[in-house]
Design an enzyme around this catalytic site. Sequence first.
Site, PDB file in Angstrom:
ATOM      1  N   ARG A  99       0.818  -1.224   0.000  1.00  0.00           N
ATOM      2  CA  ARG A  99       0.000   0.000   0.000  1.00  0.00           C
ATOM      3  C   ARG A  99       0.849   1.270   0.000  1.00  0.00           C
ATOM      4  O   ARG A  99       0.433   2.305  -0.495  1.00  0.00           O
ATOM      5  CB  ARG A  99      -0.891   0.018   1.255  1.00  0.00           C
ATOM      6  CG  ARG A  99      -2.062  -0.921   1.123  1.00  0.00           C
ATOM      7  CD  ARG A  99      -2.855  -0.999   2.380  1.00  0.00           C
ATOM      8  NE  ARG A  99      -2.017  -1.424   3.498  1.00  0.00           N
ATOM      9  CZ  ARG A  99      -2.469  -1.879   4.651  1.00  0.00           C
ATOM     10  NH1 ARG A  99      -3.764  -1.955   4.853  1.00  0.00           N
ATOM     11  NH2 ARG A  99      -1.658  -2.257   5.611  1.00  0.00           N
TER      12      ARG A  99
ATOM     13  N   HIS B 283       6.372 -25.877  13.849  1.00  0.00           N
ATOM     14  CA  HIS B 283       7.778 -26.291  13.687  1.00  0.00           C
ATOM     15  C   HIS B 283       8.083 -27.584  14.459  1.00  0.00           C
ATOM     16  O   HIS B 283       8.655 -28.522  13.924  1.00  0.00           O
ATOM     17  CB  HIS B 283       8.735 -25.199  14.175  1.00  0.00           C
ATOM     18  CG  HIS B 283       8.518 -23.857  13.522  1.00  0.00           C
ATOM     19  ND1 HIS B 283       8.073 -23.724  12.245  1.00  0.00           N
ATOM     20  CD2 HIS B 283       8.702 -22.589  13.984  1.00  0.00           C
ATOM     21  CE1 HIS B 283       7.980 -22.436  11.941  1.00  0.00           C
ATOM     22  NE2 HIS B 283       8.354 -21.730  12.986  1.00  0.00           N
TER      23      HIS B 283
ATOM     24  N   GLY C 224      12.804 -26.414   5.840  1.00  0.00           N
ATOM     25  CA  GLY C 224      13.908 -26.057   4.927  1.00  0.00           C
ATOM     26  C   GLY C 224      15.252 -26.102   5.622  1.00  0.00           C
ATOM     27  O   GLY C 224      16.282 -25.830   5.005  1.00  0.00           O
TER      28      GLY C 224
ATOM     29  N   ASP D   3      30.977 -37.450  17.817  1.00  0.00           N
ATOM     30  CA  ASP D   3      30.375 -36.216  17.309  1.00  0.00           C
ATOM     31  C   ASP D   3      30.648 -35.973  15.843  1.00  0.00           C
ATOM     32  O   ASP D   3      31.709 -36.266  15.332  1.00  0.00           O
ATOM     33  CB  ASP D   3      30.804 -35.009  18.138  1.00  0.00           C
ATOM     34  CG  ASP D   3      32.294 -34.762  18.072  1.00  0.00           C
ATOM     35  OD1 ASP D   3      32.983 -35.575  17.459  1.00  0.00           O
ATOM     36  OD2 ASP D   3      32.746 -33.755  18.630  1.00  0.00           O
TER      37      ASP D   3
HETATM   38  C1  BG6 Z   1       8.881 -18.200  13.520  1.00  0.00           C
HETATM   39  C2  BG6 Z   1       8.214 -17.683  14.763  1.00  0.00           C
HETATM   40  O1  BG6 Z   1       8.043 -19.081  12.840  1.00  0.00           O
HETATM   41  O2  BG6 Z   1      10.084 -18.871  13.859  1.00  0.00           O
HETATM   42  C3  BG6 Z   1       9.148 -16.785  15.540  1.00  0.00           C
HETATM   43  O3  BG6 Z   1       7.057 -16.955  14.409  1.00  0.00           O
HETATM   44  C4  BG6 Z   1      10.471 -17.472  15.789  1.00  0.00           C
HETATM   45  O4  BG6 Z   1       8.559 -16.385  16.763  1.00  0.00           O
HETATM   46  C5  BG6 Z   1      11.034 -18.040  14.499  1.00  0.00           C
HETATM   47  O5  BG6 Z   1      11.357 -16.516  16.339  1.00  0.00           O
HETATM   48  C6  BG6 Z   1      12.280 -18.867  14.747  1.00  0.00           C
HETATM   49  O6  BG6 Z   1      12.861 -19.196  13.532  1.00  0.00           O
HETATM   50  P1  BG6 Z   1      14.424 -19.512  13.453  1.00  0.00           P
HETATM   51  O7  BG6 Z   1      14.631 -19.939  12.044  1.00  0.00           O
HETATM   52  O8  BG6 Z   1      15.127 -18.238  13.801  1.00  0.00           O
HETATM   53  O9  BG6 Z   1      14.685 -20.571  14.448  1.00  0.00           O
END
Ligand code: BG6
Length: 490
Positions: free
Chosen positions: A59, A250, A191, A408
């Site tokens: 916008r 995640h 990813g 490791d």
């Molecule tokens: C995002 C969340 O999906 O992932 C964030 O909304 C978080 O709150 C982020 O900080 C973390 O991603 P990464 O890749 O930095 O671990």
Amino acid sequence: MLRDAVKDLNGKNNQKFSYTFTILGASGNLAKKKIYPTLWALYRDELLPKNINIIGYARSNLTVADIKSGCCSYISKTDHESEKIGLFFRMNRYIQGLYDSSKDFRNLNDVISSLEKTPSANRIYYLALPPGLYTGVTSIIKEEGMSSKGWTRIIIEKPFGRDSESCHALSMHLFSLFKEDQIYRIDHYLGKEMVQNLMALRFANRIFSPACNRESIAAVRILFKEPFGIEGRGGYFDNYGIIRDVMQNHLLQILSLVAMDKPVSTCAEDIRDEKVKVLRCVEEVELGNVVLGQYVGNPELDGEAKNGYLDDPTVPNDSLTATYALAACFINNEKWQGVPFILSCGKALDERKAEVRIQFRDVCRDIFNGKCKRNELVIRVQPCEAILVRLMNKIPGITFDIEEMELDLRYKSKYKDLVLPDAYERLLLDVFCGSQVNFVRNDELDEAWRIFTPVLRKIEEEKIKPLSYMFGSTGPSQADELIERLGFKF
Ligand code: BG6
């Protein structure tokens, strides 16, 4: 592999295909911090298709120069100095428009069409927008923005709703406009190098594959820690909380990759079928297996850490939103019944870390005077990617004592000069190549919400107050107590 995919994109038919990548919400944080820097990195590494146009749409009254200066600090310094970055931004255009205006989208469409000089022209729209705009914007894209001579793909970011019902409504809306293979739902953890490595570790190693089940495994921990607070993102965060922000997507995606059966092949649908199959066996999370926390300021630290969540001006003073959560999930199938999958995530903790810890059962009849500790397979997602195996070893020398040691595979030392692509680089490339393997399918989402919606509802209805924990700490101590009760040994 990546380069081969791009060769295919450009291929013999270089003159036949062109691509337009449109960022809706080009003035926002996601565009600035992730999308433009990722497109630049792909361009720099010659991984973008040759005939590509990039259009920013928002916008605000902006120019490409404004966009460039906005993302400067998110692009590495050495890159800045290169002439190539100038060339990259020369491929960019910016168009001002409203998100609910068919007229403005027609204008966008006219610009895109004028750039499509090849016989076949494909379009990608990235919705870097507040979720409230998804429905309206996708409807207008369908009316005004579809390619008439190629494919059109839509990338959307979480949150995909805030519970089962809202997610279902969004899915139904998207399905009324597009087919599943046009919708790319991003979970950027898919990813990440080590998340992608989970499949290789499990299914390409005979030592691990037969051991991944209730006979051998005592508990699995999947943890995420961040050393900073919400940094003024309260407008978004307070409405969602840490379970919806990190755990339900995640961490649950990681769980599905750790627990799923071996897919028939590495094709997207085969993998996603297995993920859904295991998610369908995950029981709804129970409130008794949850610990919630909210950070408070730490007077001994500096800067942001002095302030608690409630001190953030973007957060209501009486907010009950959790910034830390621990939840135990149980998978009700033959392979995993009884094994707790302990997910935990939190903001404003002591360190940045994302890790999977697969803890094996105790050895039967410890003949080493009770000294045997549990084996553990640790997959460190970030920072410092690593695979670690903790095992018992004889102390070298004349004694017959044993001690715990670590095998490791730390990527920094094993792969010299390794530069791993950012998660978004792989994912955006996947969209160009039409691979949905690292994207979330609709039925995965349904399951994810089925698992968490009831407990989220209870937390909200019963107004459960999160426990306080200090900024920079490891989270509420009650979480550690629950972890131990669940049978995970520290
Ligand atoms: C995002 C969340 O999906 O992932 C964030 O909304 C978080 O709150 C982020 O900080 C973390 O991603 P990464 O890749 O930095 O671990």
